[in-house]
Scaffold this active site. Structure first.
Site, PDB file in Angstrom:
ATOM      1  N   GLU A 159     -17.726   5.033  -4.220  1.00 48.53           N
ATOM      2  CA  GLU A 159     -17.062   3.897  -4.857  1.00 48.53           C
ATOM      3  C   GLU A 159     -18.054   2.732  -4.900  1.00 48.53           C
ATOM      4  O   GLU A 159     -18.145   1.952  -3.954  1.00 48.53           O
ATOM      5  CB  GLU A 159     -15.793   3.503  -4.093  1.00 48.53           C
ATOM      6  CG  GLU A 159     -14.719   4.586  -4.094  1.00 48.53           C
ATOM      7  CD  GLU A 159     -13.437   4.141  -3.406  1.00 48.53           C
ATOM      8  OE1 GLU A 159     -13.300   2.932  -3.148  1.00 48.53           O
ATOM      9  OE2 GLU A 159     -12.594   5.011  -3.110  1.00 48.53           O
ATOM     10  N   GLN A 187       0.829  -1.207   0.000  1.00 50.59           N
ATOM     11  CA  GLN A 187       0.000   0.000   0.000  1.00 50.59           C
ATOM     12  C   GLN A 187       0.864   1.257   0.000  1.00 50.59           C
ATOM     13  O   GLN A 187       0.557   2.245  -0.680  1.00 50.59           O
ATOM     14  CB  GLN A 187      -0.913  -0.004   1.227  1.00 50.59           C
ATOM     15  CG  GLN A 187      -1.954   1.102   1.222  1.00 50.59           C
ATOM     16  CD  GLN A 187      -2.952   0.953   0.107  1.00 50.59           C
ATOM     17  OE1 GLN A 187      -3.376  -0.153  -0.222  1.00 50.59           O
ATOM     18  NE2 GLN A 187      -3.350   2.071  -0.487  1.00 50.59           N
ATOM     19  N   ASP A 195     -13.373  -5.273  -3.292  1.00 58.38           N
ATOM     20  CA  ASP A 195     -13.956  -4.697  -4.498  1.00 58.38           C
ATOM     21  C   ASP A 195     -14.565  -5.829  -5.307  1.00 58.38           C
ATOM     22  O   ASP A 195     -13.997  -6.936  -5.376  1.00 58.38           O
ATOM     23  CB  ASP A 195     -12.892  -3.988  -5.343  1.00 58.38           C
ATOM     24  CG  ASP A 195     -12.460  -2.660  -4.752  1.00 58.38           C
ATOM     25  OD1 ASP A 195     -12.993  -2.287  -3.681  1.00 58.38           O
ATOM     26  OD2 ASP A 195     -11.580  -2.009  -5.341  1.00 58.38           O
ATOM     27  N   SER A 232      -4.936   2.060   5.223  1.00 57.21           N
ATOM     28  CA  SER A 232      -5.857   1.567   4.205  1.00 57.21           C
ATOM     29  C   SER A 232      -6.805   0.538   4.786  1.00 57.21           C
ATOM     30  O   SER A 232      -6.398  -0.369   5.513  1.00 57.21           O
ATOM     31  CB  SER A 232      -5.082   0.931   3.040  1.00 57.21           C
ATOM     32  OG  SER A 232      -5.952   0.266   2.159  1.00 57.21           O
ATOM     33  N   VAL A 260      -5.116   7.557  -2.796  1.00 53.42           N
ATOM     34  CA  VAL A 260      -4.512   6.273  -2.428  1.00 53.42           C
ATOM     35  C   VAL A 260      -3.987   6.392  -1.000  1.00 53.42           C
ATOM     36  O   VAL A 260      -3.118   7.223  -0.724  1.00 53.42           O
ATOM     37  CB  VAL A 260      -3.354   5.893  -3.374  1.00 53.42           C
ATOM     38  CG1 VAL A 260      -2.758   4.556  -2.959  1.00 53.42           C
ATOM     39  CG2 VAL A 260      -3.827   5.847  -4.817  1.00 53.42           C
ATOM     40  N   HIS A 313     -16.873  -0.913  -4.033  1.00 51.67           N
ATOM     41  CA  HIS A 313     -16.149  -1.155  -2.778  1.00 51.67           C
ATOM     42  C   HIS A 313     -17.118  -1.456  -1.640  1.00 51.67           C
ATOM     43  O   HIS A 313     -17.916  -0.605  -1.245  1.00 51.67           O
ATOM     44  CB  HIS A 313     -15.308   0.072  -2.438  1.00 51.67           C
ATOM     45  CG  HIS A 313     -14.424  -0.113  -1.235  1.00 51.67           C
ATOM     46  ND1 HIS A 313     -13.275  -0.852  -1.270  1.00 51.67           N
ATOM     47  CD2 HIS A 313     -14.535   0.341   0.037  1.00 51.67           C
ATOM     48  CE1 HIS A 313     -12.697  -0.836  -0.073  1.00 51.67           C
ATOM     49  NE2 HIS A 313     -13.454  -0.123   0.740  1.00 51.67           N
TER      50      HIS A 313
END
Length: 267
Positions: free
Chosen positions: A232, A150, A194, A185, A179, A235
């Site tokens: 999103e 990440q 996802d 994250s 990001v 997601h």
């Protein structure tokens, strides 16, 4: 003649003087009526508001009924499973400002060749089967991401922004909105995934049936001011069945639900 003129003027003067009090009286009566009307309206509004307040307090279930009525999507009863939907770690909130503990690694397994938390995997299989029976194919395309990986993604985005003309400081700030950095994250929890949306049917099916299996849309379009993230649609986050269905009933995103539970625990 002179006497008549004096009397005539005097008569007209007296008539004028006598008429003035009557006009003033009429105006005063009108003002009094208007004032009384205004006072009556104010009293009526106050009484109505008071009665409504008393009635609302005597019906504590009204708020829940309104929330339920405002929910557009239909959903089924919870599916019984061994998944611990009330486990607090399922509600772990990870954002660009709220990181994970260093070296935090979830208990992982693989689904569709993607690493995910084992609890998510256990809930996903029956959901996938149910979707298939409705003619909808669900496939996970992204799951757990290691913090080192990440961080590399974040640095790559910073470099791209600098190359496009951003200053280093501005690039680092902007990159975090696109990001996340390592340890910041949600994918690192193993509870975020996802889906492959090759058509609109997957998205619609998950929005209706996902909470029944413990999955919520993590970043809805109408909650961007709360999540600080753009919508999103692919997601989703696994939070457990009970939490997911309560969140949908109350119209909460994860940030709002976590805040709500924290306030409830203090009462």
């Amino acid at each position: 003649m002179g006497l008549w003129n004096r009397n005539g003027r005097s008569g007209r003067k007296n008539k004028v003087l006598k008429s003035q009090p009557s006009w003033r009286g009429v105006n005063q009566v009108r003002r009094l009526r208007i004032l009384m009307t205004v006072v009556a309206v104010v009293i009526l509004i106050s009484l109505t508001a008071g009665l409504l307040l008393v009635w609302y307090q005597l019906h504590p279930s009204l708020e829940k009924e309104l929330f339920a009525a405002s929910s557009a999507a239909e959903y089924s009863e919870p599916v019984q499973s061994a998944t611990a939907s009330n486990a607090p770690e399922l509600l772990l909130l990870v954002t660009s400002e709220r990181g994970l503990m260093p070296n935090a690694v979830p208990d992982l397994t693989e689904v569709d060749g993607v690493s995910v938390d084992k609890r998510l995997a256990a809930a996903f299989q029956p959901m996938k089967d149910a979707a298939a029976s409705d003619g909808v194919t669900l496939k996970i395309t992204k799951g757990y991401v290691a913090p080192e990986q990440q961080e590399e993604l974040y640095k790559k985005k910073v470099q791209e922004l600098v190359a496009s003309g951003y200053t280093q400081v501005r690039a680092e700030d902007s990159a975090q909105t696109l990001v996340e950095r390592g340890n910041y994250s949600e994918y690192q929890t193993g509870l975020a995934v996802d889906f492959d949306f090759t058509g609109g049917e997957q998205s619609k099916w998950l929005l209706v049936h996902g909470p029944q299996y413990g999955f919520i849309l993590r970043y809805p379009d109408n909650k961007s001011s709360v999540t600080q993230k753009n919508g999103e649609p692919q997601h989703f986050r696994y939070v457990g069945q009970e939490n997911a269905q309560r969140m949908r009933q109350m119209g909460f995103c994860l940030e709002e639900y976590v805040s709500y539970l924290a306030k409830q625990s203090k009462k």
